[in-house]
Enzyme design. Sequence first.
Site, PDB file in Angstrom:
ATOM      1  N   LEU A 109      56.134  10.040 -18.373  1.00  0.00           N
ATOM      2  CA  LEU A 109      57.007   9.065 -19.022  1.00  0.00           C
ATOM      3  C   LEU A 109      57.528   9.530 -20.372  1.00  0.00           C
ATOM      4  O   LEU A 109      58.172   8.760 -21.079  1.00  0.00           O
ATOM      5  CB  LEU A 109      56.257   7.734 -19.207  1.00  0.00           C
ATOM      6  CG  LEU A 109      55.797   7.041 -17.927  1.00  0.00           C
ATOM      7  CD1 LEU A 109      54.960   5.818 -18.260  1.00  0.00           C
ATOM      8  CD2 LEU A 109      56.989   6.638 -17.062  1.00  0.00           C
ATOM      9  N   ARG A 110      57.239  10.781 -20.752  1.00  0.00           N
ATOM     10  CA  ARG A 110      57.704  11.252 -22.059  1.00  0.00           C
ATOM     11  C   ARG A 110      59.228  11.258 -22.138  1.00  0.00           C
ATOM     12  O   ARG A 110      59.810  10.940 -23.182  1.00  0.00           O
ATOM     13  CB  ARG A 110      57.140  12.640 -22.356  1.00  0.00           C
ATOM     14  CG  ARG A 110      57.529  13.149 -23.741  1.00  0.00           C
ATOM     15  CD  ARG A 110      56.896  14.480 -24.077  1.00  0.00           C
ATOM     16  NE  ARG A 110      55.497  14.310 -24.463  1.00  0.00           N
ATOM     17  CZ  ARG A 110      54.471  14.854 -23.811  1.00  0.00           C
ATOM     18  NH1 ARG A 110      54.693  15.570 -22.740  1.00  0.00           N
ATOM     19  NH2 ARG A 110      53.239  14.678 -24.231  1.00  0.00           N
ATOM     20  N   ALA A 111      59.895  11.610 -21.047  1.00  0.00           N
ATOM     21  CA  ALA A 111      61.357  11.628 -21.056  1.00  0.00           C
ATOM     22  C   ALA A 111      61.920  10.237 -21.310  1.00  0.00           C
ATOM     23  O   ALA A 111      62.902  10.080 -22.053  1.00  0.00           O
ATOM     24  CB  ALA A 111      61.888  12.188 -19.732  1.00  0.00           C
ATOM     25  N   ASP A 137      58.191  20.450 -22.050  1.00  0.00           N
ATOM     26  CA  ASP A 137      58.247  18.999 -21.953  1.00  0.00           C
ATOM     27  C   ASP A 137      57.943  18.327 -23.277  1.00  0.00           C
ATOM     28  O   ASP A 137      58.404  17.211 -23.545  1.00  0.00           O
ATOM     29  CB  ASP A 137      57.254  18.531 -20.884  1.00  0.00           C
ATOM     30  CG  ASP A 137      57.250  17.017 -20.728  1.00  0.00           C
ATOM     31  OD1 ASP A 137      58.321  16.453 -20.455  1.00  0.00           O
ATOM     32  OD2 ASP A 137      56.186  16.408 -20.908  1.00  0.00           O
TER      33      ASP A 137
END
Length: 358
Positions: free
Chosen positions: A249-251, A165
């Site tokens: 929320l990294r994506a 991720d």
Amino acid sequence: MTAAAPMPVPFPFAAITGQPQLRQALLLAAVDPGLGGVLIEGPRGTAKTTAARALAELLPGAPFVTLPLGASLESLVGTLDLGQALAGHELKFAPGLLARANGGVLYVDEINLLPDALIDSLLDAAASGVNVVERDGISHRHAARFVLVGTMNPEEGTLRPQLLDRFGLCVQLRNIEDAAERQAIVRARLAFDADPQGFRAKHAKAEAELAAALVAARAVVADASALPYGDDVHEAVGTLCIASQVDGLRADLVMLRSARALAAWERAVAITADHVQRVAEAVLLHRRKPEAEGAAAASAPTTPNTQRASNTNGAGQNNAGDQDWGAMPPEPVGIERVKPLRPLIHSQSAQQAAPKKA
């Protein structure tokens, strides 16, 4: 003392044939190194190392640093300079590979075989652009802004989801099965091996144009007021990330930055939903949940072939086209009688009936 062997000249990036997803992901990571790097999955011989070396040449004065599998944490992040400490009785920081890679490309082959501690430090520095060392009596910070390129062969093992991720983009390469494309790649490689300098001279103009475009795009990304995010862009990103069931929320953040980097690379006047769609797969490939992949396949647009399979006959019965050709019909399984087991302990009544010995 023999002279060191000269380093081989890199294959020009402009001459790389095929692999458009790989080319785009590497260029976006070079435009905005804060994306967190590129993870390249694929079999051997698919130009992973060639593309990474070629990218470094597009960056002005950029070093190309390779992290070997046997590297220690000290050699990566830096440590105490023991020679200076023993000679002058002072603490001095000895830079590691992260410092050497600043402003260039840090390449890690078979990153899935590295210890997790090294990968954690590597990804921390790639995302923040700063390497922080707090060990051996040293408190030191230095710039570590580089393009991280990691490669791996899934057949040799994968990375933990937590580490996957943290990679900004992921590209999955496959063997090229188009005959014409394979021949074009092989011809280009043979021409380069036969005359590297002549081959590079032939692509020098295209290389210079790529390098100039990269410098311009990086300047646009560095300008905080340039290419703001519109509501339609935020909506497109949120919809794609929710549909892929990503964690956290990294994506969303990486997709927004990737779309902005693509718009800067193409010299667009604004970020559009089309930019989001074109970078989405590289952002979501390693973050998408397996159940989301099945839902995406089920909601795919109907093609003539699949539509034919969904038709029914006049009696309302499904045609043979909508059968699952991979399914096996159920087979009856007989029930065999099992010889009853005799208890090891006699019943209480039998014990009472047994005569006692005198």
